[in-house]
Write a protein that holds these residues in place. Sequence first.
Motif, mmCIF file in Angstrom:
data_model
loop_
_atom_site.group_PDB
_atom_site.id
_atom_site.type_symbol
_atom_site.label_atom_id
_atom_site.label_comp_id
_atom_site.label_asym_id
_atom_site.label_seq_id
_atom_site.Cartn_x
_atom_site.Cartn_y
_atom_site.Cartn_z
ATOM 1 N N MET A 60 0.849 -1.181 0.000
ATOM 2 C CA MET A 60 0.000 0.000 0.000
ATOM 3 C C MET A 60 0.889 1.238 0.000
ATOM 4 O O MET A 60 1.854 1.321 0.756
ATOM 5 N N PRO A 61 0.563 2.210 -0.848
ATOM 6 C CA PRO A 61 1.384 3.433 -0.835
ATOM 7 C C PRO A 61 1.226 4.188 0.481
ATOM 8 O O PRO A 61 0.204 4.053 1.164
ATOM 9 N N HIS A 62 2.250 4.931 0.804
ATOM 10 C CA HIS A 62 2.181 5.791 1.982
ATOM 11 C C HIS A 62 1.561 7.113 1.589
ATOM 12 O O HIS A 62 2.121 7.834 0.776
ATOM 13 N N LEU A 63 0.438 7.444 2.160
ATOM 14 C CA LEU A 63 -0.178 8.713 1.812
ATOM 15 C C LEU A 63 0.678 9.879 2.270
ATOM 16 O O LEU A 63 0.714 10.921 1.642
ATOM 17 N N ARG A 64 1.382 9.694 3.378
ATOM 18 C CA ARG A 64 2.126 10.814 3.933
ATOM 19 C C ARG A 64 3.191 11.333 2.973
ATOM 20 O O ARG A 64 3.710 12.412 3.129
ATOM 21 N N GLY A 65 3.512 10.517 1.975
ATOM 22 C CA GLY A 65 4.495 10.966 1.006
ATOM 23 C C GLY A 65 3.939 11.901 -0.051
ATOM 24 O O GLY A 65 4.682 12.449 -0.833
ATOM 25 N N TRP A 66 2.634 12.073 -0.113
ATOM 26 C CA TRP A 66 2.033 12.912 -1.149
ATOM 27 C C TRP A 66 2.753 14.223 -1.329
ATOM 28 O O TRP A 66 3.058 14.927 -0.370
ATOM 29 N N ALA A 67 2.949 14.552 -2.589
ATOM 30 C CA ALA A 67 3.605 15.803 -2.910
ATOM 31 C C ALA A 67 2.557 16.833 -3.311
ATOM 32 O O ALA A 67 1.690 16.554 -4.133
ATOM 33 N N MET A 68 2.636 18.010 -2.719
ATOM 34 C CA MET A 68 1.767 19.104 -3.140
ATOM 35 C C MET A 68 2.641 20.265 -3.550
ATOM 36 O O MET A 68 3.506 20.706 -2.803
ATOM 37 N N ALA A 69 2.427 20.733 -4.756
ATOM 38 C CA ALA A 69 3.281 21.792 -5.295
ATOM 39 C C ALA A 69 2.529 22.533 -6.384
ATOM 40 O O ALA A 69 1.937 21.926 -7.274
ATOM 41 N N GLY A 70 2.542 23.853 -6.295
ATOM 42 C CA GLY A 70 1.987 24.690 -7.370
ATOM 43 C C GLY A 70 0.531 24.401 -7.668
ATOM 44 O O GLY A 70 0.134 24.365 -8.841
ATOM 45 N N PRO B 4 3.982 2.894 -7.435
ATOM 46 C CA PRO B 4 4.630 3.894 -6.570
ATOM 47 C C PRO B 4 4.322 3.682 -5.091
ATOM 48 O O PRO B 4 3.219 3.281 -4.730
ATOM 49 N N VAL B 5 5.302 3.941 -4.247
ATOM 50 C CA VAL B 5 5.104 3.871 -2.794
ATOM 51 C C VAL B 5 5.168 5.278 -2.200
ATOM 52 O O VAL B 5 4.193 5.803 -1.714
ATOM 53 N N PHE B 6 6.355 5.901 -2.266
ATOM 54 C CA PHE B 6 6.471 7.295 -1.843
ATOM 55 C C PHE B 6 6.555 8.188 -3.074
ATOM 56 O O PHE B 6 7.315 7.922 -3.998
ATOM 57 N N VAL B 7 5.761 9.241 -3.074
ATOM 58 C CA VAL B 7 5.763 10.247 -4.136
ATOM 59 C C VAL B 7 6.021 11.560 -3.417
ATOM 60 O O VAL B 7 5.130 12.129 -2.800
ATOM 61 N N MET B 8 7.271 12.033 -3.472
ATOM 62 C CA MET B 8 7.669 13.127 -2.586
ATOM 63 C C MET B 8 8.187 14.325 -3.367
ATOM 64 O O MET B 8 9.017 14.189 -4.258
ATOM 65 N N ALA B 9 7.701 15.497 -2.995
ATOM 66 C CA ALA B 9 8.144 16.726 -3.658
ATOM 67 C C ALA B 9 9.419 17.232 -3.021
ATOM 68 O O ALA B 9 9.550 17.266 -1.798
ATOM 69 N N ARG B 10 10.357 17.642 -3.866
ATOM 70 C CA ARG B 10 11.482 18.413 -3.361
ATOM 71 C C ARG B 10 10.910 19.671 -2.728
ATOM 72 O O ARG B 10 9.871 20.167 -3.183
ATOM 73 N N PRO B 11 11.539 20.211 -1.678
ATOM 74 C CA PRO B 11 10.908 21.328 -0.961
ATOM 75 C C PRO B 11 10.466 22.498 -1.844
ATOM 76 O O PRO B 11 9.498 23.173 -1.523
ATOM 77 N N ASP B 12 11.126 22.722 -2.977
ATOM 78 C CA ASP B 12 10.695 23.826 -3.834
ATOM 79 C C ASP B 12 9.559 23.435 -4.773
ATOM 80 O O ASP B 12 9.011 24.274 -5.480
ATOM 81 N N GLY B 13 9.191 22.143 -4.806
ATOM 82 C CA GLY B 13 8.067 21.713 -5.626
ATOM 83 C C GLY B 13 8.387 21.545 -7.103
ATOM 84 O O GLY B 13 7.517 21.175 -7.886
ATOM 85 N N ARG B 14 9.614 21.786 -7.514
ATOM 86 C CA ARG B 14 9.943 21.674 -8.938
ATOM 87 C C ARG B 14 10.058 20.223 -9.377
ATOM 88 O O ARG B 14 9.778 19.877 -10.512
ATOM 89 N N GLN B 15 10.497 19.362 -8.458
ATOM 90 C CA GLN B 15 10.657 17.939 -8.772
ATOM 91 C C GLN B 15 9.836 17.089 -7.815
ATOM 92 O O GLN B 15 9.617 17.459 -6.668
#
Lengths: 402, 402
Positions: B260-270, B303-314
Amino acid sequence: MKRRSLLSLTAGASLLAGGCAATKTPPATAATDAVQGTGDIGVVIERAAGALTLVNTSRREAIGRVQGLGDLSHASVVFSRDARYAFVFGRDGGLTRVDMLQQRITHRVMQAGNSIGGAISADGRLVVAQNYQPGGIKVFDAATLELLADVPASMPGGERSRVVGLADLPQHRFIYSLFDAEAICIADCSNPRQPRITTLQGIGRQPYDALLSPNGRHYIAGLFGEDGLAMVDLWEEQPRARRILGGYGRGEKPLPVYKMPHLRGWAMAGGRAFLPAIGRHEVLVVDTSTWAEVGRIPVAGQPVFVMARPDGRQVWVNFSVPDYNRVQVIDTVSQRVVQTIEPGKAVLHMEFTPRGESVWISCRDDNRVQVYDTHTRELQASLAVDAPSGIFFTARAQRMGF
Amino acid sequence: MKRRSLLSLTAGASLLAGGCAATKTPPATAATDAVQGTGDIGVVIERAAGALTLVNTSRREAIGRVQGLGDLSHASVVFSRDARYAFVFGRDGGLTRVDMLQQRITHRVMQAGNSIGGAISADGRLVVAQNYQPGGIKVFDAATLELLADVPASMPGGERSRVVGLADLPQHRFIYSLFDAEAICIADCSNPRQPRITTLQGIGRQPYDALLSPNGRHYIAGLFGEDGLAMVDLWEEQPRARRILGGYGRGEKPLPVYKMPHLRGWAMAGGRAFLPAIGRHEVLVVDTSTWAEVGRIPVAGQPVFVMARPDGRQVWVNFSVPDYNRVQVIDTVSQRVVQTIEPGKAVLHMEFTPRGESVWISCRDDNRVQVYDTHTRELQASLAVDAPSGIFFTARAQRMGF
């Protein structure tokens, strides 16, 4: 009986150790105090005394003081990556590295005649100062303050421009604006002894300050010499400057401007930027996808700092003279002022704790720093500090554009 | 000559001081090491050994090790407000407080039979654990690990529900989901010995994990028992749960789900959220104003973790078995995979440095933590760590929802 003899022994050993240690290192007590986390500390500028008050935001109290920093009448601070050292840029061109754990100055250089702030690279190795006089930037080794590069802001006629709006970018790059040259520069300091400069020309007249958006994507310079602002999208392949917010500075009937707002205080939250109108008693609301103005919020005076609580739910505003005894709180969902507080005389700066539960407010003419709960707006603490101005917490070390 | 005698004197004094200090305090070397900033440190979970490797992200190396933390096969960590202490929640119900400066355990309690993580309040005073067995949350004094409140997750029939998706909210509140009870609860711990619980019923079947958006506004729980997710807008006067992203879990042709994917890894950006599709080799793109799906990005595995770099570009993505030797990098502007790297065997977790210049990746079956430059994707460092899983840096202390 047993306990008592143990106490005696400890006291005796303590005295002995203290005596020994004094010949070699700072007193044992100082060393013990220095073992502490640095996630919840910061500094308050004492602008008249040229000193720093060190503070702890968990205990909400002063924990020390460091003197001898020169003219701090317009000072700013960045922090080392480990949150142990504060780099203080004084108006007189002094750059001072302060060890907040040992509570002392480790290095100090007079690097210019008139300076206006600085920045630090993401890896913590390079500190850069932006100077009015002589105009340009200087690159320093953060560990030693050794000068690595002196980059004059030269203009075609041979004169130098004043530098404003310096901010750190990824990959050892720094961006800044030339007040006298209608230009924005990006210095690539991958080789810090030989920075490579890219210049964007014709951005508009007299950029006087600038900010980097929290994600590092947009660099925005205010223009003193004309209406509107210059914006650079740093995520573009070939960044270029374009004009946004024509009319930002003017309005129908310009008012006298008592103090130029600090752009660096701009609040960005939920796809909206909240920024100080120049001269008018208004906070402007801007859509950050189109960069068009979408609203105006009436406030109690000419705004100076317009700062978002870290969660973006609230924006706090302070004002120029004669309204600088007030602070107003805007709810960003309803876009209305929800409270006006009077923290003290001559509010100069505000700083939120990292998660935003408190805000620290400097009241220069009351010699007070007031700490408020941002949810209840109740006063949580009041610290005596001599003529406080800027307040800086170590969480800034973790963020771009500070 | 003069210089030489000075050196001799210093050496003599040094030996003397060392002898004295040993009778009273820890060795001088340990005390000296402990005087350091804590903005650039963190921990890596050694899941097999039940230990922590302490790391420094400026020097990119291990700086110590702490053992005796029990079963860390599914462990998580939060940090004290001063970034000195790590609170480690073990799968076996152990809660351990580790002093990262002195490199030792200060407190340890077995607080449940089966635990799944925890949270800490913004003021750093309360640590809360979420437990499967017995189902509920427990509130602890962060300074002592004294139990302040035991809040069973009771259901109408008298049984207890497993608790998942715990996150901190402002004002000493904590939010969590009940796997067995179709409910989301908010515990107000203003009086930590008598928490007041608000329950939102009927949110959907079997919430299995949840996340808080970076600004603390949206709490989103994944539903194991049905399609879609439950979302609560915490900025509403009367928060309520509503369903979003129907079809999130299903797709046209469901694939077997290996992890199961980890929800906490969700990336939010822009204005976009990037989240792992369940079972499918896709990352979903969601508009965070409408919460509707607006795109899908094909990737190399589930995918398991989908994590945004702190600036959200990646956005960086790791995968479940059999594709867990790869990591892919998505550019959020073009919404395409721009690089695939193979850091090592069994990639379990990733953590960005606070400003995003590096990412640390744990490769369990290679007993390695690999550090990459996120801009060039070059390997910057490689650390030997026994069966590494979760990586946690102290910058988390400054953020909500971690």
